[in-house]
Design a protein around this motif. Structure first.
Motif, PDB file in Angstrom:
ATOM      1  N   THR A 139       0.863  -1.194   0.000  1.00 15.22           N
ATOM      2  CA  THR A 139       0.000   0.000   0.000  1.00 15.22           C
ATOM      3  C   THR A 139       0.894   1.237   0.000  1.00 15.22           C
ATOM      4  O   THR A 139       1.213   1.797   1.056  1.00 15.22           O
ATOM      5  CB  THR A 139      -0.936   0.029   1.236  1.00 15.22           C
ATOM      6  N   GLU A 148       1.598   5.035  -0.256  1.00 14.70           N
ATOM      7  CA  GLU A 148       0.746   6.180   0.124  1.00 14.70           C
ATOM      8  C   GLU A 148       1.628   7.374   0.475  1.00 14.70           C
ATOM      9  O   GLU A 148       2.848   7.250   0.600  1.00 14.70           O
ATOM     10  CB  GLU A 148      -0.104   5.846   1.370  1.00 14.70           C
ATOM     11  N   ILE A 174       2.387   1.458   3.754  1.00 17.16           N
ATOM     12  CA  ILE A 174       1.761   1.450   5.085  1.00 17.16           C
ATOM     13  C   ILE A 174       2.029   0.151   5.847  1.00 17.16           C
ATOM     14  O   ILE A 174       2.595   0.186   6.944  1.00 17.16           O
ATOM     15  CB  ILE A 174       0.243   1.745   4.991  1.00 17.16           C
ATOM     16  N   ARG A 184      -5.438   1.851  12.771  1.00 14.61           N
ATOM     17  CA  ARG A 184      -4.178   2.525  12.451  1.00 14.61           C
ATOM     18  C   ARG A 184      -4.482   3.843  11.750  1.00 14.61           C
ATOM     19  O   ARG A 184      -5.602   4.070  11.296  1.00 14.61           O
ATOM     20  CB  ARG A 184      -3.319   1.673  11.518  1.00 14.61           C
ATOM     21  N   ASN A 240      -4.135   6.443   8.607  1.00 13.72           N
ATOM     22  CA  ASN A 240      -4.150   6.306   7.145  1.00 13.72           C
ATOM     23  C   ASN A 240      -3.712   7.635   6.548  1.00 13.72           C
ATOM     24  O   ASN A 240      -2.689   8.180   6.919  1.00 13.72           O
ATOM     25  CB  ASN A 240      -5.566   5.892   6.702  1.00 13.72           C
ATOM     26  N   MET A 268     -11.079  -2.969   7.787  1.00 16.61           N
ATOM     27  CA  MET A 268     -12.101  -2.086   7.213  1.00 16.61           C
ATOM     28  C   MET A 268     -13.489  -2.683   7.381  1.00 16.61           C
ATOM     29  O   MET A 268     -14.437  -2.288   6.702  1.00 16.61           O
ATOM     30  CB  MET A 268     -11.812  -1.751   5.752  1.00 16.61           C
ATOM     31  N   VAL A 275     -13.200   4.974   6.100  1.00 14.17           N
ATOM     32  CA  VAL A 275     -11.862   5.004   5.489  1.00 14.17           C
ATOM     33  C   VAL A 275     -11.545   6.467   5.129  1.00 14.17           C
ATOM     34  O   VAL A 275     -11.650   6.879   3.962  1.00 14.17           O
ATOM     35  CB  VAL A 275     -11.770   4.109   4.240  1.00 14.17           C
ATOM     36  N   ASN A 330      -9.874   9.687   3.901  1.00 17.81           N
ATOM     37  CA  ASN A 330      -8.922   9.792   2.807  1.00 17.81           C
ATOM     38  C   ASN A 330      -9.054  11.159   2.148  1.00 17.81           C
ATOM     39  O   ASN A 330      -9.926  11.953   2.504  1.00 17.81           O
ATOM     40  CB  ASN A 330      -9.235   8.696   1.772  1.00 17.81           C
ATOM     41  N   SER A 365     -13.412   6.533   1.551  1.00 23.70           N
ATOM     42  CA  SER A 365     -13.278   5.605   0.420  1.00 23.70           C
ATOM     43  C   SER A 365     -14.176   4.384   0.518  1.00 23.70           C
ATOM     44  O   SER A 365     -14.236   3.598  -0.433  1.00 23.70           O
ATOM     45  CB  SER A 365     -11.844   5.045   0.370  1.00 23.70           C
ATOM     46  N   ARG A 403     -13.315   4.657  -6.477  1.00 27.79           N
ATOM     47  CA  ARG A 403     -13.615   5.229  -5.161  1.00 27.79           C
ATOM     48  C   ARG A 403     -12.591   6.309  -4.837  1.00 27.79           C
ATOM     49  O   ARG A 403     -11.462   6.250  -5.301  1.00 27.79           O
ATOM     50  CB  ARG A 403     -13.565   4.128  -4.091  1.00 27.79           C
ATOM     51  N   ASP A 414      -9.644   8.185  -3.181  1.00 25.66           N
ATOM     52  CA  ASP A 414      -8.511   7.853  -2.304  1.00 25.66           C
ATOM     53  C   ASP A 414      -7.733   9.149  -2.041  1.00 25.66           C
ATOM     54  O   ASP A 414      -8.341  10.198  -1.834  1.00 25.66           O
ATOM     55  CB  ASP A 414      -7.675   6.727  -2.918  1.00 25.66           C
ATOM     56  N   ILE A 419      -9.413   5.082  -6.883  1.00 25.64           N
ATOM     57  CA  ILE A 419      -8.926   3.716  -6.701  1.00 25.64           C
ATOM     58  C   ILE A 419      -9.915   2.724  -7.315  1.00 25.64           C
ATOM     59  O   ILE A 419     -11.126   2.940  -7.262  1.00 25.64           O
ATOM     60  CB  ILE A 419      -8.645   3.449  -5.206  1.00 25.64           C
ATOM     61  N   LYS A 453      -5.145   0.455  -8.860  1.00 20.93           N
ATOM     62  CA  LYS A 453      -5.343   1.035  -7.542  1.00 20.93           C
ATOM     63  C   LYS A 453      -4.354   2.167  -7.227  1.00 20.93           C
ATOM     64  O   LYS A 453      -3.461   2.008  -6.391  1.00 20.93           O
ATOM     65  CB  LYS A 453      -5.251  -0.055  -6.462  1.00 20.93           C
ATOM     66  N   ILE A 462      -1.226   0.576  -5.016  1.00 19.12           N
ATOM     67  CA  ILE A 462      -1.346  -0.666  -4.231  1.00 19.12           C
ATOM     68  C   ILE A 462      -1.007  -1.860  -5.114  1.00 19.12           C
ATOM     69  O   ILE A 462      -1.404  -1.910  -6.281  1.00 19.12           O
ATOM     70  CB  ILE A 462      -2.790  -0.809  -3.689  1.00 19.12           C
TER      71      ILE A 462
HETATM   72  O1  LIG Z   1      -5.111   0.333   2.977  1.00 20.14           O
HETATM   73  C1  LIG Z   1      -5.694   1.078   2.232  1.00 20.14           C
HETATM   74  O2  LIG Z   1      -6.573   0.614   1.369  1.00 20.14           O
HETATM   75  C2  LIG Z   1      -7.588   1.407   0.795  1.00 20.14           C
HETATM   76  C3  LIG Z   1      -7.839   0.843  -0.522  1.00 20.14           C
HETATM   77  S1  LIG Z   1      -8.788  -0.580  -0.560  1.00 20.14           S
HETATM   78  O3  LIG Z   1     -10.101  -0.226  -0.021  1.00 20.14           O
HETATM   79  O4  LIG Z   1      -8.112  -1.599   0.213  1.00 20.14           O
HETATM   80  O5  LIG Z   1      -8.860  -0.956  -1.973  1.00 20.14           O
HETATM   81  C4  LIG Z   1      -7.187   2.826   0.655  1.00 20.14           C
HETATM   82  O6  LIG Z   1      -8.296   3.579   0.337  1.00 20.14           O
HETATM   83  C5  LIG Z   1      -6.535   3.337   1.865  1.00 20.14           C
HETATM   84  O7  LIG Z   1      -6.142   4.674   1.717  1.00 20.14           O
HETATM   85  C6  LIG Z   1      -5.368   2.497   2.169  1.00 20.14           C
HETATM   86  O8  LIG Z   1      -4.699   2.913   3.290  1.00 20.14           O
END
Ligand SMILES: O=C1O[C@H](CS(=O)(=O)O)[C@@H](O)[C@H](O)[C@H]1O
Length: 297
Positions: free
Chosen positions: A13, A15, A31, A100, A102, A121, A152, A154, A170, A204, A206, A221, A245, A264
């Motif tokens: 991931t 970011e 991450i 955690r 983000n 999530m 989520v 973002n 997200s 979605r 991000d 994403i 992604k 990702i």
């Molecule tokens: O871990 C994360 O994942 C999501 C993307 S997803 O929903 O897993 O496809 C992302 O939006 C987020 O910012 C990221 O930290």
């Protein structure tokens, strides 16, 4: 497609890309790996590893990084042995186990904002937005949630004058980007309204960045696109990436005219149609960005 791969980082991931003009370098995180990466314009690549997951970063004028991890906000200092030395600056009490930090960044005055989510999530609306600034009471102050009910969080970004704050969620059940009026003296968002309903667009919402014209660039994403919205919320441009992604974008390069995008690399899925997933890309957006504010000292 004008996306150029700058590094095939294979991030689980990727970011929080941040351009660091003093070093002509892009920094970003992976991450789950707890990694801080640096890619220099001359092609050099380095990384450092922390003990906790690392959600987002902001640079301090003293040359270290502020990182939002799992248990709080840390001052991070890269070490010669590849470790990230972490000193806790602030703690949080998460609503649920397994949470955690983000997405996050500084407002235009240098206050560091970051949001939390539950790693699976699965738990909806357990996430919150926190604001950190130096000079809070206590050696390791406990941060209070400033906005709650997010799943989520973002897409945090600020308009060029700093008086509008953007934030998204997200999660597939939400997929909204909000705008807030932002009080630059107190660092308080208010008057929340829907800026863009991403249910009406591919992907979605991000991570995001605002350009020098005040337009909002958002990584969509799952659609493999970065979208540009005007301050009125009208779709203006869509740029394609070779990965599905994209996660967050940042303006950088010596002229601030390159849009860097992290991504990702999904685990356990067929990646033959996106072998570069997890890479970092450079796009030519045709517009300049703004310098990323540093943490206020
Ligand atoms: O871990 C994360 O994942 C999501 C993307 S997803 O929903 O897993 O496809 C992302 O939006 C987020 O910012 C990221 O930290």
């Amino acid at each position: 497609m004008n996306a150029e791969l700058i590094i095939n980082a294979r991030n689980a991931t990727g970011e929080s890309p941040v351009w660091q003009p003093q070093e002509n370098a892009l920094y970003w995180v992976d991450i789950p790996a707890g990694r801080l990466h640096r890619w220099q314009l001359d092609g050099h690549f380095s990384y450092w590893t922390a003990d906790e997951m690392l959600g987002c970063i902001a640079r301090s004028p003293e040359g270290h990084w502020l990182g939002a991890q799992q248990s709080g906000i840390f001052k991070l200092t890269p070490q010669a042995d590849g470790r990230l030395h972490a000193e806790k600056c602030a703690a949080v009490e998460h609503a649920l186990p397994g949470m955690r930090f983000n997405d996050g960044r500084c407002d235009r005055q240098g206050r560091f904002w970051a949001g939390t989510l539950q790693t699976s999530m699965g738990a909806e609306q357990a996430g919150a937005m926190y604001r950190y600034e130096q000079g809070l009471d206590g050696a390791v102050p406990m941060l209070q949630a400033q906005l709650t009910g997010l799943t989520v969080p973002n897409g945090l970004a600020f308009s060029p004058d700093g008086r509008t704050m953007y934030l998204s969620d997200s999660h597939p059940n939400v997929q909204l980007i909000w705008a807030f009026d932002y009080d630059i003296d107190s660092g308080t968002p208010h008057n929340r309204r829907v800026f863009v309903d991403m249910n009406a667009h591919p992907g979605r919402p991000d991570g995001a960045a605002v350009d020098a014209e005040g337009c909002y660039w958002i990584c969509a994403i799952d659609s493999g696109q970065v979208l540009r919205f005007t301050p009125e919320g009208k779709l203006d441009r869509a740029l394609e990436l070779p990965v599905k992604k994209p996660t967050m974008c940042a303006f950088g390069g010596p002229q601030l005219d390159t849009l860097f995008v992290t991504s990702i690399r999904p685990q356990g899925v067929d990646l033959r149609d996106q072998p570069l997933a997890g890479g970092v890309f450079a796009l030519n957006p045709g517009v300049k960005g703004l310098p990323e504010p540093m943490v206020r000292g």
